[in-house]
Design an enzyme around this catalytic site. Structure first.
Site, PDB file in Angstrom:
ATOM      1  N   GLY A   1       3.270   3.227  -3.505  1.00 26.55           N
ATOM      2  CA  GLY A   1       2.699   1.917  -3.165  1.00 26.55           C
ATOM      3  C   GLY A   1       3.726   1.060  -2.436  1.00 26.55           C
ATOM      4  O   GLY A   1       4.890   1.043  -2.799  1.00 26.55           O
TER       5      GLY A   1
ATOM      6  N   ARG B   1       1.078   8.416  -0.713  1.00 26.74           N
ATOM      7  CA  ARG B   1       1.400   9.331  -1.815  1.00 26.74           C
ATOM      8  C   ARG B   1       1.037  10.711  -1.303  1.00 26.74           C
ATOM      9  O   ARG B   1      -0.047  10.899  -0.759  1.00 26.74           O
ATOM     10  CB  ARG B   1       0.605   8.966  -3.069  1.00 26.74           C
ATOM     11  CG  ARG B   1       0.913   7.538  -3.535  1.00 26.74           C
ATOM     12  CD  ARG B   1       0.348   7.241  -4.914  1.00 26.74           C
ATOM     13  NE  ARG B   1       0.844   5.940  -5.380  1.00 26.74           N
ATOM     14  CZ  ARG B   1       0.176   4.788  -5.243  1.00 26.74           C
ATOM     15  NH1 ARG B   1      -1.012   4.782  -4.684  1.00 26.74           N
ATOM     16  NH2 ARG B   1       0.701   3.655  -5.673  1.00 26.74           N
TER      17      ARG B   1
ATOM     18  N   ASP C   1       8.982   6.360  -9.190  1.00 26.19           N
ATOM     19  CA  ASP C   1       9.506   7.582  -9.820  1.00 26.19           C
ATOM     20  C   ASP C   1       8.882   8.872  -9.282  1.00 26.19           C
ATOM     21  O   ASP C   1       9.558   9.897  -9.192  1.00 26.19           O
ATOM     22  CB  ASP C   1       9.466   7.513 -11.358  1.00 26.19           C
ATOM     23  CG  ASP C   1       8.159   6.975 -11.881  1.00 26.19           C
ATOM     24  OD1 ASP C   1       7.207   6.857 -11.083  1.00 26.19           O
ATOM     25  OD2 ASP C   1       8.084   6.681 -13.083  1.00 26.19           O
TER      26      ASP C   1
ATOM     27  N   ASP D   1       6.032  -2.793  -9.781  1.00 29.24           N
ATOM     28  CA  ASP D   1       5.816  -2.648 -11.231  1.00 29.24           C
ATOM     29  C   ASP D   1       7.074  -2.818 -12.097  1.00 29.24           C
ATOM     30  O   ASP D   1       6.974  -2.979 -13.305  1.00 29.24           O
ATOM     31  CB  ASP D   1       5.211  -1.270 -11.539  1.00 29.24           C
ATOM     32  CG  ASP D   1       3.905  -1.029 -10.812  1.00 29.24           C
ATOM     33  OD1 ASP D   1       3.244  -2.011 -10.442  1.00 29.24           O
ATOM     34  OD2 ASP D   1       3.562   0.150 -10.599  1.00 29.24           O
TER      35      ASP D   1
ATOM     36  N   ASP E   1       8.963  -0.527 -13.043  1.00 28.86           N
ATOM     37  CA  ASP E   1       8.864   0.500 -14.093  1.00 28.86           C
ATOM     38  C   ASP E   1       9.791   1.701 -13.861  1.00 28.86           C
ATOM     39  O   ASP E   1       9.501   2.799 -14.330  1.00 28.86           O
ATOM     40  CB  ASP E   1       7.404   0.975 -14.228  1.00 28.86           C
ATOM     41  CG  ASP E   1       6.876   1.593 -12.936  1.00 28.86           C
ATOM     42  OD1 ASP E   1       7.543   1.478 -11.894  1.00 28.86           O
ATOM     43  OD2 ASP E   1       5.786   2.185 -12.972  1.00 28.86           O
TER      44      ASP E   1
ATOM     45  N   ARG F   1       0.538  -0.822 -13.247  1.00 30.99           N
ATOM     46  CA  ARG F   1       0.226   0.555 -13.656  1.00 30.99           C
ATOM     47  C   ARG F   1       0.276   0.663 -15.179  1.00 30.99           C
ATOM     48  O   ARG F   1      -0.496  -0.015 -15.848  1.00 30.99           O
ATOM     49  CB  ARG F   1       1.192   1.559 -13.009  1.00 30.99           C
ATOM     50  CG  ARG F   1       0.630   2.975 -12.972  1.00 30.99           C
ATOM     51  CD  ARG F   1       1.559   3.927 -12.248  1.00 30.99           C
ATOM     52  NE  ARG F   1       1.641   3.659 -10.845  1.00 30.99           N
ATOM     53  CZ  ARG F   1       0.779   4.131  -9.945  1.00 30.99           C
ATOM     54  NH1 ARG F   1      -0.217   4.866 -10.311  1.00 30.99           N
ATOM     55  NH2 ARG F   1       0.915   3.833  -8.672  1.00 30.99           N
TER      56      ARG F   1
HETATM   57  O1  F6P Z   1       2.661   1.034  -8.238  1.00 32.33           O
HETATM   58  C1  F6P Z   1       2.199  -0.099  -7.602  1.00 32.33           C
HETATM   59  C2  F6P Z   1       0.747  -0.307  -7.879  1.00 32.33           C
HETATM   60  O2  F6P Z   1       0.306  -1.465  -7.193  1.00 32.33           O
HETATM   61  C3  F6P Z   1       0.351  -0.390  -9.363  1.00 32.33           C
HETATM   62  O3  F6P Z   1       0.629  -1.661  -9.911  1.00 32.33           O
HETATM   63  C4  F6P Z   1      -1.101  -0.034  -9.308  1.00 32.33           C
HETATM   64  O4  F6P Z   1      -1.495   0.535 -10.536  1.00 32.33           O
HETATM   65  C5  F6P Z   1      -1.159   0.973  -8.204  1.00 32.33           C
HETATM   66  O5  F6P Z   1      -0.015   0.785  -7.403  1.00 32.33           O
HETATM   67  C6  F6P Z   1      -2.375   0.863  -7.332  1.00 32.33           C
HETATM   68  O6  F6P Z   1      -2.361   1.920  -6.439  1.00 32.33           O
HETATM   69  P1  F6P Z   1      -3.285   1.989  -5.136  1.00 32.33           P
HETATM   70  O7  F6P Z   1      -2.716   1.051  -4.103  1.00 32.33           O
HETATM   71  O8  F6P Z   1      -3.197   3.389  -4.708  1.00 32.33           O
HETATM   72  O9  F6P Z   1      -4.648   1.533  -5.533  1.00 32.33           O
END
Ligand code: F6P
Length: 321
Positions: free
Chosen positions: A13, A74, A105, A129, A131, A173
């Site tokens: 992200g 991703r 990660d 996040d 995290d 997340r």
């Molecule tokens: O990791 C960043 C994040 O924004 C999280 O907070 C969230 O769960 C996820 O990515 C959302 O992913 P996407 O943009 O693929 O919907």
């Protein structure tokens, strides 16, 4: 081995401040006489050979911009042996002696595998996040919290005007860092995070007690991953008699111009990544510890544990009656 050329990519992200990190990597490398290739759309660019040489001026006027000029994705294919081999071949084709990976990660797991395949990689924590367990801080976290906060303040205006309860869901997340800190900063009546178990009856009870003490509007801050806040809002409305609304803040938290903290830390991380690669060091992830830049073996860094700050949760609980 003399390092002549490196690559840089953003993965996972996007997060505000990633551009500041890219800028730092490109400028620090060129200052050392190292060529830099921008790799587009994360590991996909490495697999497909979507790379472009970067110059000092390629990264002009980006330090203040959200998103990532390198685009991001991703990439499932990089989790396969064939994908990693294709990525390695792109590095060899362009003569990249190392790669800086800015992401979370999942992105660092790819960096560890590519390092093992012979291309030294350095991971820079970039995710809203916060995290990444081996780092006190991840690029984008501060901007995301400030964005969330400014919106929650607006929600408070309308909650106050209508004597309502507002349930607000923020991103993160499986982690509750954004929720915990924005919750304290907005004066939330209750913060619900995955790290601490909760009982809806205790929340309802707290709202009732606060109401008796004269409180007229309420904000409940919820980390994503907790569950459906529409359902929660119905339960709270029914049990307290207070009109309740649910708001999911969503992807707006990922955008916007990075804050000072994000730009500064991104610049520090980017600089450090180039220092390591220029010394032929790879398979490391950068982190922030006591406000200083540190680095760890990627696998060890990913295995570390980050304590959730229960004291902050208690502070919030006790000053929001
Ligand atoms: O990791 C960043 C994040 O924004 C999280 O907070 C969230 O769960 C996820 O990515 C959302 O992913 P996407 O943009 O693929 O919907």
């Amino acid at each position: 081995m003399e390092v002549k050329s490196i690559g840089v990519l953003t993965s996972g992200g996007d997060a505000p401040g990633m551009n500041a990190a890219v800028r730092a990597v490109v400028r620090a490398a060129i200052r050392k006489g190292i060529d830099v290739y921008g790799i587009y759309r994360g590991y996909n660019g490495l697999i497909n050979g979507d790379v472009k040489k970067m110059e000092m001026r390629t990264v002009s006027d980006i330090i203040q911009k959200g998103g990532t000029i390198l685009y991001t994705a991703r990439c499932a294919e990089f989790r396969t042996k064939e994908g990693v081999e294709k990525g390695k071949q792109t590095c060899l084709k362009y003569g990249m002696d190392g790669v800086v990976v800015i992401g979370g990660d999942g992105s660092f797991e790819g960096a560890a595998v590519l390092s093992k395949a012979g291309i030294p990689c350095i991971g820079i924590p970039g995710t809203i996040d916060n995290d990444i367990s081996c780092s006190e801080y991840t690029i984008g976290y501060d901007t995301a919290m400030n964005t969330a906060l400014s919106m929650i303040d607006k929600i408070r205006d309308t909650a106050q005007s209508h004597d309502r309860c507002s349930i607000v869901e923020v991103m993160g997340r499986n982690a509750g860092y954004i929720a915990l800190n924005t919750g304290i900063a907005c004066g939330a009546s209750y913060i619900i995070v995955p790290e601490i178990s909760y009982d809806i009856n205790n929340i309802i009870e707290k709202i009732k007690v606060s109401k008796k003490l004269g409180k007229q509007h309420f904000i409940i801050l919820v980390a994503e991953g907790i569950g459906n806040i529409e359902d929660m809002s119905k339960v709270i409305e029914k049990s307290t008699g207070i009109e309740t609304r649910a708001t999911v803040l969503g992807h707006v938290q990922r955008g916007g111009s990075p804050t000072v903290r994000d730009r500064v830390i991104a610049s520090q991380f980017g600089y450090r990544a180039v220092e390591l690669l220029s010394e032929g060091i790879g398979n490391r992830v950068i982190g922030l510890k006591d406000n200083k830049t540190v680095d760890y073996d990627i696998k060890e860094g990913l295995a570390m544990k980050k304590e959730f700050d229960k004291e902050m949760f208690d502070i919030s609980y006790n000053i929001s009656f």
